[in-house]
Design a protein around this motif. Structure first.
Motif, PDB file in Angstrom:
ATOM      1  N   GLY A 186      -5.809  -7.906   8.521  1.00 53.95           N
ATOM      2  CA  GLY A 186      -6.135  -7.427   9.860  1.00 53.95           C
ATOM      3  C   GLY A 186      -6.233  -5.916   9.919  1.00 53.95           C
ATOM      4  N   ARG A 187      -5.315  -5.238   9.239  1.00 49.51           N
ATOM      5  CA  ARG A 187      -5.343  -3.774   9.235  1.00 49.51           C
ATOM      6  C   ARG A 187      -6.618  -3.260   8.567  1.00 49.51           C
ATOM      7  NH1 ARG A 187      -2.256   0.858   9.578  1.00 49.51           N
ATOM      8  NH2 ARG A 187      -0.451  -0.261  10.392  1.00 49.51           N
ATOM      9  N   LEU A 188      -6.990  -3.862   7.435  1.00 53.30           N
ATOM     10  CA  LEU A 188      -8.191  -3.425   6.729  1.00 53.30           C
ATOM     11  C   LEU A 188      -9.455  -3.704   7.546  1.00 53.30           C
ATOM     12  CD1 LEU A 188      -7.333  -4.537   3.086  1.00 53.30           C
ATOM     13  CD2 LEU A 188      -7.472  -2.194   3.965  1.00 53.30           C
ATOM     14  N   ALA A 189      -9.465  -4.793   8.301  1.00 44.87           N
ATOM     15  CA  ALA A 189     -10.620  -5.072   9.160  1.00 44.87           C
ATOM     16  C   ALA A 189     -10.768  -3.988  10.225  1.00 44.87           C
ATOM     17  CB  ALA A 189     -10.478  -6.453   9.798  1.00 44.87           C
ATOM     18  N   CYS A 190      -9.637  -3.509  10.770  1.00 47.78           N
ATOM     19  CA  CYS A 190      -9.697  -2.408  11.750  1.00 47.78           C
ATOM     20  C   CYS A 190     -10.242  -1.146  11.120  1.00 47.78           C
ATOM     21  CB  CYS A 190      -8.306  -2.151  12.320  1.00 47.78           C
ATOM     22  SG  CYS A 190      -7.726  -3.396  13.471  1.00 47.78           S
TER      23      CYS A 190
END
Length: 345
Positions: A134-138
């Motif tokens: 999720g962090r990398l998608a942001c």
């Protein structure tokens, strides 16, 4: 006359960004896709119609409840395990100071989420998205802000997606209304049902495209496909017929939560034109709607046009996803794309 947005994708709605995190290889075939709003958030709605949904924070979108805005929507693989990827989205937004203000300089990002079933499609059932996904998608959404269109096909939450025996994926589409309003859809196509007409091999939703549809498959190619899918069904491969198609509709029109819920609901009409059957007990089909409220609230007739466009964009986005998908082979199996199996390309 119907007009397509500049990129024909969700980012045509001002203030909306899309980012992907893709996990492929060494047992992985999954990922996460995040839709980010303006820092102040967007008004949100949801409509869940599949018989087996996996969701988070959807109760906050009920028009009877107090929360008015969301800061992101997460679509992810990993079945129920994948919901933990929302923790990474929340932490990334918190670090950026984005969220509902609480206490001295504190924020709580509001991040509704929904999952698809793709467990084990890369070969390892434990290879699934977590907070880092999720962090990398942001991060990808913020760095991809200057791109001209949403990237589609085998990436993000669509990495391990299937569509009735074919490879599924991420797709998007947009439309400009006569009054200047933008409406757009992003989908993750992962359905138990089929995306093609078994009589002709044409995609169910192709008639709703605003460009020339792909060529009709040759009868021999269609017959081979139908025989392969039937053989898989008889062999119960994969053993769990589990899926879920996800939708995010966005518009720059000002809408209250109740109207966002209506927009989310009519997105399912768009799915029903492109996937048959849809909303099965093996699918968790879920649609979100976001209003960035950069334009005035539409009139009653303007709302009618907006709802019509939301359904149309959803249908077109499903077609775009299937056409953008590429064949994949892993330790768990091989899933050909529509273009390879039906069109020979």
């Amino acid at each position: 006359m119907t007009a397509i947005g500049p990129t024909d994708s969700l980012v045509d709605v001002p203030g909306v960004r899309v980012g992907h995190c893709t996990h492929h290889g060494e047992g992985w075939l999954t990922g996460s896709t995040v839709v980010l709003t303006d820092p102040d958030g967007a008004v949100g709605g949801v409509d869940v119609r599949g018989g087996g949904p996996g969701t988070r924070e959807t109760d906050l979108l009920n028009p009877l409840h107090g929360n008015e805005r969301v800061h992101a929507v997460l679509l992810t693989g990993g079945s129920a395990y994948g919901l933990s990827a929302a923790d990474g989205v929340m932490s990334a937004l918190e670090d950026a100071g984005i969220g509902y203000p609480v206490g001295p300089a504190g924020v709580v990002p509001i991040v509704p989420a929904a999952v698809i079933f793709d467990l084990g499609r890369g070969g390892d059932v434990r290879a699934r998205p977590g907070p880092e996904s999720g962090r990398l998608a942001c991060t990808d959404a913020w760095t991809a802000a200057g791109e001209t269109a949403v990237r589609q096909g085998n990436l993000g939450a669509g990495t391990g997606a299937l569509a009735g025996g074919l490879k599924g994926g991420v797709g998007s589409a947009s439309q400009l209304l006569d009054d200047g309003t933008t409406v757009a859809a992003l989908v993750v196509v992962n359905a138990v049902g089929s995306v093609l007409d078994p009589r002709t091999g044409e995609l169910w939703g192709a008639r709703h495209l605003l460009v020339e549809p792909p060529a009709r498959p040759e009868p021999a190619a269609l017959q081979r496909h139908l025989e392969r899918v039937e053989a898989l069904r008889r062999a119960m491969m994969p053993p769990e017929p589990l899926a879920t198609t996800l939708v995010v509709i966005a518009t720059d029109a000002t809408l209250p939560k109740s109207r966002c819920a209506k927009v989310a609901g009519i997105a399912h009409d768009g799915l029903a034109r492109a996937i048959s059957p849809v909303h099965t007990m093996f699918d968790g089909d879920t649609a979100f709607a976001l209003s960035t409220a950069r334009r005035p609230e539409p009139s009653r007739f303007g709302l009618h046009d907006l709802l019509t466009a939301a359904a149309d964009c959803t249908t077109r986005a499903v077609v775009h996803a299937v056409l953008a998908a590429e064949s994949v082979e892993t330790a768990a199996g091989r899933w050909p794309s529509y273009r390879e199996e039906l069109l020979g390309g």
